[in-house]
Motif scaffolding. Structure first.
Motif, PDB file in Angstrom:
ATOM      1  N   HIS A   1       8.037   4.819   4.869  1.00  0.00           N
ATOM      2  CA  HIS A   1       8.652   4.361   3.617  1.00  0.00           C
ATOM      3  C   HIS A   1       9.643   5.380   3.058  1.00  0.00           C
TER       4      HIS A   1
ATOM      5  N   GLN B   1       3.447   6.532   2.772  1.00  0.00           N
ATOM      6  CA  GLN B   1       3.013   5.464   3.682  1.00  0.00           C
ATOM      7  C   GLN B   1       4.030   5.294   4.814  1.00  0.00           C
TER       8      GLN B   1
ATOM      9  N   CYS C   1       6.933   8.191  -1.272  1.00  0.00           N
ATOM     10  CA  CYS C   1       5.784   7.429  -0.800  1.00  0.00           C
ATOM     11  C   CYS C   1       5.485   7.897   0.619  1.00  0.00           C
TER      12      CYS C   1
ATOM     13  N   MET D   1      12.246   5.317   0.068  1.00  0.00           N
ATOM     14  CA  MET D   1      11.298   5.098  -1.023  1.00  0.00           C
ATOM     15  C   MET D   1      10.946   6.437  -1.664  1.00  0.00           C
TER      16      MET D   1
ATOM     17  N   ASN E   1       0.854  -1.191   0.000  1.00  0.00           N
ATOM     18  CA  ASN E   1       0.000   0.000   0.000  1.00  0.00           C
ATOM     19  C   ASN E   1       0.889   1.240   0.000  1.00  0.00           C
ATOM     20  N   HIS E   2       1.022   1.859  -1.165  1.00  0.00           N
ATOM     21  CA  HIS E   2       1.957   2.976  -1.321  1.00  0.00           C
ATOM     22  C   HIS E   2       1.259   4.182  -1.930  1.00  0.00           C
TER      23      HIS E   2
END
Ligand SMILES: [Cu+2]
Length: 293
Positions: free
Chosen positions: A116, A113, A111, A121, A59-60
């Motif tokens: 992350h 989330q 990202c 990320m 889930n990003h």
């Protein structure tokens, strides 16, 4: 920036579509089982190109940030929102968010989330050489340190502060060396502390003059160093090797010099048709400017 969610899995993030016949689409994979990365982590794109983010587990988001604050949503930046993908979706289809590139300015993406972004990320469009610094900043790592946990990041080596092993700078040295018994002044680049120059080994260049039905020097020209010698070997029938000038190729330098220079001259070297030994005449190169004929 406006974006709309279309009934299919595709999400259009761009507010403007720049018409371009040759627009390219750049595919980027977001996440995947156990993967906290954008892959590739950078793309170089032209205005009108699209960047298609394909979202995989778990889930990003693809969210625009800034170089200064890599893990903070940029004002008016684009944001895909959270895109959950089921772990048992192994073959797709996967949701796609598409961003249209409007200019050549860098676009910084992360990202949002959990942590992350802090795990590296992040992603960029047209980052130039700044992506490693952007990712390092996201991870709270000092620029220049080696990053861990990402295979796509490249960190530059820290500046070398160890003067003992620093590369010395080249200095210009003038030295007098003896070549073939003559003193020559030479200028060259050298690293401090390196060995003094030694005279190059002089070499002899053989030139064949004439021969049966041959009215030429063979070879017709040579490149020689100071201290080298040139040996003319006279073949049939009767030739000379006489120094002239560029301006007056067929007149002896001795006759044309306005400074009293005496050019070399082998004199006539008659060689019989049935000769088996051949006379030679050797000169030594004193500088690299002479025109030798
Ligand atoms: Cu993520």
């Amino acid at each position: 920036m406006l974006f709309s969610i279309v009934p299919t899995l595709a999400i259009i993030l761009s507010s403007a579509v720049v018409p371009s016949v040759l627009a390219a689409d750049h595919q980027v994979i977001v996440g995947g089982p156990g993967v906290l990365q954008f892959n590739p982590s950078t793309v170089t794109a032209s205005p009108g190109d699209t960047v298609s983010f394909t979202f995989k587990q778990v889930n990003h988001t693809a969210t625009q940030s800034t170089f200064a604050n890599p893990c903070q949503m940029a004002d008016n930046g684009f944001d895909s929102g959270f895109i959950p993908v089921s772990a048992d979706n192994t073959n797709g289809p996967f949701p796609v968010a598409q961003f249209t590139v409007e200019d050549m300015n860098p676009v910084w993406v992360y990202c949002r989330q959990a942590n992350h972004c802090q795990q590296g990320m992040v992603f960029a469009i047209n980052p130039g050489d700044k992506f490693p610094a952007f990712q390092a900043a996201a991870m709270g790592v000092p620029v220049g340190s080696t990053l861990s946990g990402t295979s796509s990041s490249i960190a530059s080596a820290p500046p070398n502060t160890n003067t003992a092993t620093a590369t010395p700078s080249l200095v210009t040295v003038t030295a007098t060396v003896t070549i073939s018994g003559q003193q020559q002044v030479t200028t060259y680049g050298s690293y401090p502390g390196s060995a003094a120059p030694t005279a190059a080994v002089s070499s002899d260049h053989k030139v064949v003059v004439g021969g049966p039905n041959k009215l030429f020097f063979d070879p017709a020209n040579i490149t020689a160093q100071v201290g080298d010698t040139v040996t003319f070997q006279f073949m049939q029938k009767n030739h000379t090797s006489t120094q002239s000038t560029f301006a007056e190729p067929c007149i002896s330098l001795t006759q044309t010099s306005t400074s009293g220079q005496v050019g070399f001259d082998s004199g006539f070297m008659p060689v019989a048709d049935n000769a088996t030994t051949f006379p030679t005449f050797t000169i030594e190169i004193n500088d690299v400017l002479s025109e030798v004929d």
